[in-house]
Design a protein around this motif. Structure first.
Motif, PDB file in Angstrom:
ATOM      1  N   HIS A  76      45.167  11.539  12.536  1.00 36.91           N
ATOM      2  CA  HIS A  76      46.248  12.535  12.537  1.00 36.91           C
ATOM      3  C   HIS A  76      46.892  12.697  13.913  1.00 36.91           C
ATOM      4  O   HIS A  76      47.959  13.313  14.032  1.00 36.91           O
ATOM      5  N   ARG A  77      46.273  12.144  14.957  1.00 33.37           N
ATOM      6  CA  ARG A  77      46.843  12.265  16.295  1.00 33.37           C
ATOM      7  C   ARG A  77      47.861  11.166  16.605  1.00 33.37           C
ATOM      8  O   ARG A  77      48.480  11.172  17.661  1.00 33.37           O
ATOM      9  N   SER A  78      48.031  10.224  15.674  1.00 32.66           N
ATOM     10  CA  SER A  78      48.963   9.121  15.902  1.00 32.66           C
ATOM     11  C   SER A  78      50.396   9.537  15.565  1.00 32.66           C
ATOM     12  O   SER A  78      50.613  10.428  14.730  1.00 32.66           O
ATOM     13  N   PRO A  79      51.393   8.915  16.188  1.00 31.21           N
ATOM     14  CA  PRO A  79      52.797   9.216  15.863  1.00 31.21           C
ATOM     15  C   PRO A  79      53.116   8.937  14.397  1.00 31.21           C
ATOM     16  O   PRO A  79      53.907   9.655  13.785  1.00 31.21           O
ATOM     17  N   GLU A  80      52.487   7.892  13.829  1.00 33.62           N
ATOM     18  CA  GLU A  80      52.734   7.572  12.421  1.00 33.62           C
ATOM     19  C   GLU A  80      52.265   8.689  11.500  1.00 33.62           C
ATOM     20  O   GLU A  80      52.898   8.983  10.483  1.00 33.62           O
ATOM     21  N   ALA A  81      51.164   9.352  11.886  1.00 37.64           N
ATOM     22  CA  ALA A  81      50.666  10.460  11.070  1.00 37.64           C
ATOM     23  C   ALA A  81      51.628  11.638  11.114  1.00 37.64           C
ATOM     24  O   ALA A  81      51.837  12.320  10.092  1.00 37.64           O
ATOM     25  N   ALA A  82      52.216  11.891  12.270  1.00 37.77           N
ATOM     26  CA  ALA A  82      53.181  12.985  12.380  1.00 37.77           C
ATOM     27  C   ALA A  82      54.384  12.732  11.479  1.00 37.77           C
ATOM     28  O   ALA A  82      54.883  13.647  10.797  1.00 37.77           O
ATOM     29  N   THR A  83      54.851  11.487  11.435  1.00 38.30           N
ATOM     30  CA  THR A  83      55.975  11.135  10.558  1.00 38.30           C
ATOM     31  C   THR A  83      55.588  11.306   9.100  1.00 38.30           C
ATOM     32  O   THR A  83      56.362  11.847   8.292  1.00 38.30           O
ATOM     33  N   LEU A  84      54.377  10.840   8.744  1.00 32.45           N
ATOM     34  CA  LEU A  84      53.910  10.957   7.367  1.00 32.45           C
ATOM     35  C   LEU A  84      53.813  12.419   6.945  1.00 32.45           C
ATOM     36  O   LEU A  84      54.255  12.793   5.850  1.00 32.45           O
ATOM     37  N   GLN A  85      53.261  13.256   7.801  1.00 32.02           N
ATOM     38  CA  GLN A  85      53.120  14.678   7.468  1.00 32.02           C
ATOM     39  C   GLN A  85      54.483  15.347   7.300  1.00 32.02           C
ATOM     40  O   GLN A  85      54.656  16.182   6.399  1.00 32.02           O
ATOM     41  N   THR A  86      55.441  14.992   8.118  1.00 32.71           N
ATOM     42  CA  THR A  86      56.790  15.545   7.981  1.00 32.71           C
ATOM     43  C   THR A  86      57.393  15.147   6.641  1.00 32.71           C
ATOM     44  O   THR A  86      57.997  15.977   5.938  1.00 32.71           O
ATOM     45  N   ASN A  87      57.211  13.888   6.259  1.00 37.19           N
ATOM     46  CA  ASN A  87      57.742  13.417   4.978  1.00 37.19           C
ATOM     47  C   ASN A  87      57.081  14.128   3.802  1.00 37.19           C
ATOM     48  O   ASN A  87      57.743  14.446   2.799  1.00 37.19           O
ATOM     49  N   LEU A  88      55.782  14.394   3.917  1.00 36.44           N
ATOM     50  CA  LEU A  88      55.074  15.106   2.847  1.00 36.44           C
ATOM     51  C   LEU A  88      55.583  16.543   2.730  1.00 36.44           C
ATOM     52  O   LEU A  88      55.824  17.036   1.616  1.00 36.44           O
ATOM     53  N   LEU A  89      55.733  17.212   3.858  1.00 33.74           N
ATOM     54  CA  LEU A  89      56.234  18.586   3.835  1.00 33.74           C
ATOM     55  C   LEU A  89      57.643  18.645   3.252  1.00 33.74           C
ATOM     56  O   LEU A  89      57.968  19.565   2.480  1.00 33.74           O
ATOM     57  N   ASN A  90      58.473  17.664   3.585  1.00 38.49           N
ATOM     58  CA  ASN A  90      59.841  17.633   3.060  1.00 38.49           C
ATOM     59  C   ASN A  90      59.881  17.408   1.555  1.00 38.49           C
ATOM     60  O   ASN A  90      60.877  17.749   0.901  1.00 38.49           O
ATOM     61  N   ARG A  91      58.816  16.849   1.010  1.00 30.57           N
ATOM     62  CA  ARG A  91      58.751  16.601  -0.431  1.00 30.57           C
ATOM     63  C   ARG A  91      58.022  17.707  -1.176  1.00 30.57           C
ATOM     64  O   ARG A  91      57.692  17.556  -2.361  1.00 30.57           O
ATOM     65  N   GLY A  92      57.718  18.800  -0.502  1.00 28.63           N
ATOM     66  CA  GLY A  92      57.134  19.947  -1.177  1.00 28.63           C
ATOM     67  C   GLY A  92      55.622  20.042  -1.137  1.00 28.63           C
ATOM     68  O   GLY A  92      55.030  20.888  -1.807  1.00 28.63           O
TER      69      GLY A  92
END
Length: 300
Positions: free
Chosen positions: A82-98
Motif C-alpha cells: 500500500h506504500r507504493s505509488p501504484e497502490a495509491a492510484t488503485l485506491q483512488t480508482n476504487l474510491l471513485n467507483r464507490g
C-alpha cells in the motif's frame, strides 16, 4: 533484497485452493491471472470476492461481473504494497467507483516475507540472538521434528490455538480437503520430545513462494521454546523445496482491529528477519439494502 518478493502468486489465487472453494459452493470467475469467487446467498443476494488479486486486473472487468450478476456485496483485496505509488492510484480508482475501506479485512493486512534466495548461513545471521540461542539449546535437547503430509495429529493443537488467537478454523474433514489438495506441496511439521507431540506447523510450497499457514503448540512446547526450532525448520523446508520467498502470512497491524493476541506472535515472527509488507486492506461496495445495513452496523 532481491526483486523475487514481488514475483510470487499468493496461495489464495492457486487452483488447488480455489478448487476446494468450488466444492463448497463458490463459482470461480477467472479474469487473466486473477480468480474471483462468486456465490448467491438467501436474503443477501450475490457476493463477489477477490482475495490477493493481481493489482493489474482491470477494474472494468470486475465491474462487468458486478453488473452481470447484480452483486449485492463486492469485497476486493489486491496483492500490492500500500506504500507504493501504484497502490495509491488503485485506491483512488476504487474510491471513485464507490468502494470504501472495509473494517473487516479477510486477508492479513500486514505480513513478513523472508528472502529464501539468501544462503542458509545468511538467513541464520539475520535472525535475532534469541532465535540462535534457542536453536542451539533445542538441538542439545534432541527434539524430534517430523515432516508429514497428514494433519490429523496436529489438528487438536490447532483447535486450541484458534480459540486463543481468535481465528476461524474449519472442521478436520474440511481442513483436510482444503489443504491436502496441495499434495506433496503441503508440508506438515510436527515436533516431539519423549514421544509427546508438543507442536506443529503447516507450510504450502507452490512454485516460487511458500506460505506459513498455521503454527500451534502445547503449553510444554511453548515453555521449551519449540516454536523457534519449528519456524527455522519451515524456512529450511521451503528453501529446500526451491521456493524463493516465505510469507509468514500475517503480523499485527495497528491500522485495523486485529486481535491483541497477534502482538506477541508478531514479535516472534519479526525475530526471523525478512521485510514487512503492508497491504491496502479490503475494499467493499454494498449495492442493495441488506448489505448496506450490515455496513452501517460495521459488520462488513
Amino acid at each position: 533484497m532481491t526483486d523475487s518478493l514481488s514475483e510470487n502468486l499468493d496461495y489464495r489465487q492457486l487452483p488447488q485452493y480455489n478448487q476446494y472453494l468450488a466444492g463448497q459452493g463458490w463459482q470461480i470467475e477467472q479474469r487473466g491471472p486473477t480468480a474471483l469467487l462468486r456465490r448467491r446467498f438467501p436474503i443477501l443476494g450475490t457476493i463477489l470476492i477477490l482475495k490477493r488479486g493481481d493489482p493489474n486486473t482491470p477494474l472494468e472487468a470486475i465491474e462487468k461481473l458486478v453488473t452481470r450478476y447484480r452483486a449485492a456485496l463486492v469485497k476486493l483485496d489486491f496483492d500490492i504494497d500500500h506504500r507504493s505509488p501504484e497502490a495509491a492510484t488503485l485506491q483512488t480508482n476504487l474510491l471513485n467507483r464507490g468502494y470504501c475501506l472495509s473494517r473487516l479485512p479477510f486477508c492479513p493486512t500486514k505480513t513478513i516475507k523472508i528472502d529464501l534466495a539468501l544462503p542458509l548461513e545468511q538467513l541464520l545471521e539475520q535472525t535475532s540472538s534469541d532465535v540462535r540461542r534457542y536453536l542451539r539449546k533445542n538441538e542439545r535437547e534432541n527434539f524430534l521434528i517430523r515432516r508429514d503430509q497428514t494433519i490429523d495429529d496436529f489438528y487438536p493443537l490447532l483447535q486450541k490455538a484458534s480459540k486463543i488467537h481468535r481465528y476461524f478454523l474449519p472442521g478436520l474433514k474440511n481442513i483436510k480437503k482444503q489443504w491436502e489438495a496441495f499434495g506433496p506441496n503441503l508440508k506438515v511439521l510436527t515436533g516431539y520430545k519423549d514421544g509427546r507431540l508438543l507442536g506443529g506447523a503447516m507450510v504450502v510450497c507452490q512454485n516460487t513462494q511458500a506460505s506459513g499457514i498455521y503454527m500451534a503448540f502445547s503449553g510444554d512446547g511453548l515453555s521449551c521454546h519449540l516454536p523457534y526450532s519449528m519456524m527455522w525448520e519451515a524456512i529450511v523446508v521451503a528453501k529446500t523445496a526451491g521456493c524463493r520467498v516465505l510469507d509468514l502470512d500475517g503480523v499485527y497491524d495497528e491500522r485495523f482491529n486485529a486481535p491483541i493476541s497477534w502482538k506477541g506472535l508478531s514479535v516472534f515472527k519479526k525475530k526471523f528477519g525478512g521485510v514487512e509488507v503492508e497491504y491496502p486492506g479490503t475494499y467493499v461496495k454494498c449495492r442493495y439494502l441488506p448489505t448496506r445495513l450490515l455496513t452501517a452496523l460495521k459488520l462488513l
